[in-house]
Design a protein around this motif. Structure first.
Motif, PDB file in Angstrom:
ATOM      1  N   ALA A 251      12.336   0.885  -3.459  1.00 37.95           N
ATOM      2  CA  ALA A 251      12.825  -0.572  -3.964  1.00 37.95           C
ATOM      3  C   ALA A 251      11.678  -1.421  -4.218  1.00 37.95           C
ATOM      4  N   VAL A 252      11.044  -1.485  -3.694  1.00 37.78           N
ATOM      5  CA  VAL A 252       9.555  -2.292  -3.903  1.00 37.78           C
ATOM      6  C   VAL A 252       8.883  -1.865  -5.343  1.00 37.78           C
ATOM      7  N   LEU A 253       9.001  -0.647  -5.628  1.00 44.77           N
ATOM      8  CA  LEU A 253       8.504  -0.379  -6.786  1.00 44.77           C
ATOM      9  C   LEU A 253       9.245  -0.748  -7.934  1.00 44.77           C
ATOM     10  N   VAL A 254      10.638  -0.861  -7.696  1.00 46.89           N
ATOM     11  CA  VAL A 254      11.558  -1.098  -8.752  1.00 46.89           C
ATOM     12  C   VAL A 254      11.759  -2.683  -8.865  1.00 46.89           C
TER      13      VAL A 254
ATOM     14  N   ILE B  94       8.558   0.950 -11.966  1.00 48.11           N
ATOM     15  CA  ILE B  94       9.243   1.993 -12.119  1.00 48.11           C
ATOM     16  C   ILE B  94      10.900   1.525 -12.641  1.00 48.11           C
ATOM     17  N   ILE B  95      11.548   2.427 -13.291  1.00 50.52           N
ATOM     18  CA  ILE B  95      13.007   1.995 -13.596  1.00 50.52           C
ATOM     19  C   ILE B  95      13.732   3.289 -13.010  1.00 50.52           C
ATOM     20  N   ARG B  96      14.886   2.875 -12.372  1.00 52.88           N
ATOM     21  CA  ARG B  96      15.972   3.854 -12.016  1.00 52.88           C
ATOM     22  C   ARG B  96      16.729   4.352 -13.055  1.00 52.88           C
ATOM     23  N   ARG B  97      16.744   5.529 -13.193  1.00 54.42           N
ATOM     24  CA  ARG B  97      17.857   6.292 -14.123  1.00 54.42           C
ATOM     25  C   ARG B  97      18.777   6.990 -13.331  1.00 54.42           C
ATOM     26  N   ASP B  98      19.879   6.536 -12.879  1.00 52.35           N
ATOM     27  CA  ASP B  98      20.844   7.215 -12.007  1.00 52.35           C
ATOM     28  C   ASP B  98      21.702   7.768 -12.556  1.00 52.35           C
ATOM     29  N   SER B  99      22.056   9.350 -12.139  1.00 54.74           N
ATOM     30  CA  SER B  99      23.069  10.046 -12.774  1.00 54.74           C
ATOM     31  C   SER B  99      24.376   9.627 -11.905  1.00 54.74           C
ATOM     32  N   PRO B 100      25.711  10.200 -12.621  1.00 54.67           N
ATOM     33  CA  PRO B 100      27.049   9.773 -12.185  1.00 54.67           C
ATOM     34  C   PRO B 100      27.005  10.170 -10.662  1.00 54.67           C
TER      35      PRO B 100
ATOM     36  N   ASP C 255       0.843  -1.093   0.031  1.00 49.37           N
ATOM     37  CA  ASP C 255       0.210  -0.093   0.209  1.00 49.37           C
ATOM     38  C   ASP C 255       0.897   1.165   0.045  1.00 49.37           C
ATOM     39  N   ARG C 256       1.771   1.254   0.798  1.00 51.92           N
ATOM     40  CA  ARG C 256       2.764   2.496   0.899  1.00 51.92           C
ATOM     41  C   ARG C 256       3.605   2.620  -0.243  1.00 51.92           C
ATOM     42  N   ALA C 257       3.939   1.396  -1.093  1.00 47.13           N
ATOM     43  CA  ALA C 257       4.627   1.632  -2.273  1.00 47.13           C
ATOM     44  C   ALA C 257       3.611   2.244  -3.329  1.00 47.13           C
ATOM     45  N   LEU C 258       2.459   1.979  -3.296  1.00 50.17           N
ATOM     46  CA  LEU C 258       1.523   2.723  -4.199  1.00 50.17           C
ATOM     47  C   LEU C 258       1.441   4.108  -4.037  1.00 50.17           C
ATOM     48  N   THR C 259       1.529   4.300  -2.674  1.00 50.55           N
ATOM     49  CA  THR C 259       1.339   5.819  -2.383  1.00 50.55           C
ATOM     50  C   THR C 259       2.545   6.582  -2.908  1.00 50.55           C
TER      51      THR C 259
END
Length: 423
Positions: free
Chosen positions: A87-90, A95-101, A37-41
C-alpha cells in the motif's frame, strides 16, 4: 492513484530505462518520495519478476506474483507487513494496482502464447517518472553534501577556536579570554544532537565570526612579538652548535657584557670540537632520558627526539618555546639541550624561561651543547656536583644531580677530551 495513472499514460513513447538504475535513484530519494526501507525491498522483488532489464513504454509492464512468491523474495516478510508496504508503494505512486474481478493476480494468454490481459502490479511509473526520480536523487545527494560540508565546517571551527583560546591563555596574550570562552560555550550549547543543514550553517556563521576575532587578536600579538614576518615564517632549521652557555639554577641567564668575559667565551667557543656530539656521550651525560624511552632504550637520534617530546610537558615548557628552540638550534641540538635541562630539572625553577634564554643566546652565537654535556660528564666522573662557574665564564655549566655516584667509568679518550675543556 488517478494521478499515478495519468503520469503513467504521459510517459514518452521512446523512453527506455534500465530498471535497476531507476531503482537506485528511487532508493536515494526514498525519504522525499515517502517510501520505507521495507517498501523498497518489495519493489526490488517486484522488479525481479519482470524478465527484462530494459523497460520500454510499449512493452508489458505488469507483473503478477502471488503473495507467497513475494514473501519468499522479500526475505520471508510476514503477510500483514507485505500488504502494508504494498500500500505504501501504491500511495507513493511507484506502482499501480491492476486488480482482476476476483482480486487474484494472473495473466490471460492468447492462442499464440502472447499475453492478452494481465492483472497485478503495473510498473509503468518506473518508466514514466524515471527522469523525475533521477532529478530527485541528484537533489538529495547535493543536500547531503551541503549538510556534510556545513557539519565539517562547524567541527573545524570549534576545534580551532578551542586551540586558539588555549594558546592565548598559555602564552599570556592580553585579551578578554573569559568572554571568548563564554561566547563559544553559548554557541556550542545551541547545537542539537540532530540539526538541519540551515541551522548548522547559521551556527557556523556565528562560530566563524568568533574565530576571526580570536585569530586577529593572536595575529596582532604575534606581530608585536616578532615584527620580522619573513624570518619568522622561513621554516628553516638553523643548525647552530657554535655557541656557549652559562646557566644558573634560576630560570633566566645573566648577561655579561664585559669585554673580558666575552673574550673568554669566544675563546672557549673556538676551542670546542667542530664535529657533532655522539649519541652515546649524550646518553652517558643524561641517563634520565632513558626513563622516558620505550623499553628504556635510545638507539637513534629520533628516539632521543621522541623522549624530548615527552619531557617537554613534564618540565612545563610551552609549545612555542620548544618550537622556537627547534627552529634556532635544529631538532638534534634542541633535543640535547632539553635532555641536559631534564637531567638537572631539580635545580631549575623555570625550565621554559631557561630554554628561551638559551635559545636567545644561540641566536647570537653564544651557546653550544658541548660545554653542557662535558660539564655533566665531569660531574659524573667526580661523583658530585661541580662548583658553579665564576661570573663571566659563559662556557661553564652547573649540572644536576648525577644519576650514579662514583660508578661511572669513561674511556681514556673521553677523559682526555674532558681534561682539555677549559674550566
Amino acid at each position: 492513484m488517478i494521478s499515478s495513472q495519468l503520469a503513467a499514460k504521459a510517459k514518452p513513447a521512446t523512453a527506455i530505462v534500465h530498471k535497476w538504475h531507476v531503482f537506485q535513484h528511487i532508493k536515494e530519494a526514498r525519504q522525499v518520495l515517502g517510501a520505507t526501507d521495507r517498501a523498497l525491498t518489495i519493489l526490488h522483488a517486484l522488479l525481479s519478476f519482470h524478465p527484462e532489464t530494459a523497460l520500454e513504454p510499449d512493452g508489458e509492464l505488469i507483473v503478477w506474483p502471488s503473495n507467497e512468491q513475494l514473501m519468499a523474495r522479500a526475505n520471508g516478510m510476514p503477510p500483514t507487513t507485505l500488504r502494508r508496504h504494498l500500500a505504501v508503494l501504491v500511495d507513493c505512486g511507484l506502482i499501480i494496482r491492476r486488480d482482476s474481478p476476483n482480486g487474484k493476480r494472473y495473466a490471460r494468454k492468447g492462442h499464440g502464447g502472447e499475453i492478452e490481459q494481465a492483472y497485478g502490479f503495473d510498473l509503468a511509473p518506473i518508466v514514466a517518472r524515471a527522469e523525475e526520480y533521477k532529478t530527485l536523487a541528484s537533489a538529495v545527494q547535493a543536500e547531503k553534501k551541503a549538510f556534510r560540508v556545513a557539519k565539517e565546517r562547524l567541527t573545524i571551527l570549534r576545534r580551532d577556536i578551542v586551540k586558539m583560546i588555549e594558546a592565548g591563555l598559555d602564552e599570556g596574550v592580553p585579551g578578554n579570554w573569559k568572554r571568548f570562552q563564554q561566547v563559544y560555550q553559548e554557541i556550542a550549547g545551541r547545537i542539537p544532537r540532530t540539526a538541519p543543514r540551515q541551522l548548522l550553517e547559521s551556527l557556523g556563521g556565528e562560530m566563524e565570526k568568533l574565530w576571526r576575532e580570536v585569530r586577529e587578536l593572536l595575529e596582532m600579538f604575534a606581530k608585536t612579538q616578532n615584527p620580522d614576518g619573513n624570518e619568522s615564517h622561513s621554516g628553516c632549521h638553523i643548525q647552530n652548535s657554535n655557541a656557549d652557555l652559562s646557566p644558573e639554577s634560576e630560570g633566566g641567564l645573566p648577561k655579561n657584557d664585559e669585554a673580558g668575559g666575552n673574550a673568554v667565551a669566544n675563546h672557549n667557543l673556538r676551542s670546542l670540537p667542530k664535529r657533532e656530539l655522539p649519541l652515546g656521550i649524550v646518553l652517558d651525560a643524561c641517563p634520565n632520558m632513558l626513563w622516558l624511552s620505550k623499553g628504556s632504550e635510545i638507539r637513534h637520534w629520533k628516539d632521543l627526539m621522541a623522549a624530548a617530546e615527552l619531557a617537554r610537558p613534564m618540565l612545563g615548557i610551552s609549545p612555542s618555546a620548544w618550537c622556537e628552540a627547534r627552529e634556532v638550534l635544529g631538532d638534534q641540538q634542541a633535543a640535547i639541550t632539553l635532555a641536559a635541562i631534564y637531567q638537572k630539572a631539580d635545580q631549575i625553577n623555570s625550565a621554559g624561561g631557561y630554554l628561551r634564554s638559551l635559545t636567545d643566546r644561540a641566536k647570537g652565537g653564544k651557546f653550544s651543547v658541548w660545554p653542557m654535556i662535558m660539564a655533566l660528564l665531569r660531574a659524573k666522573l667526580d661523583g658530585s656536583k661541580p662548583t658553579p662557574p665564576p661570573a663571566g665564564d659563559s662556557a661553564g655549566f652547573e649540572p644536576g644531580k648525577p644519576a650514579q655516584t662514583g660508578a661511572y667509568q669513561a674511556s681514556a679518550e673521553l677523559r682526555a677530551s674532558i681534561a682539555k675543556r677549559p674550566k
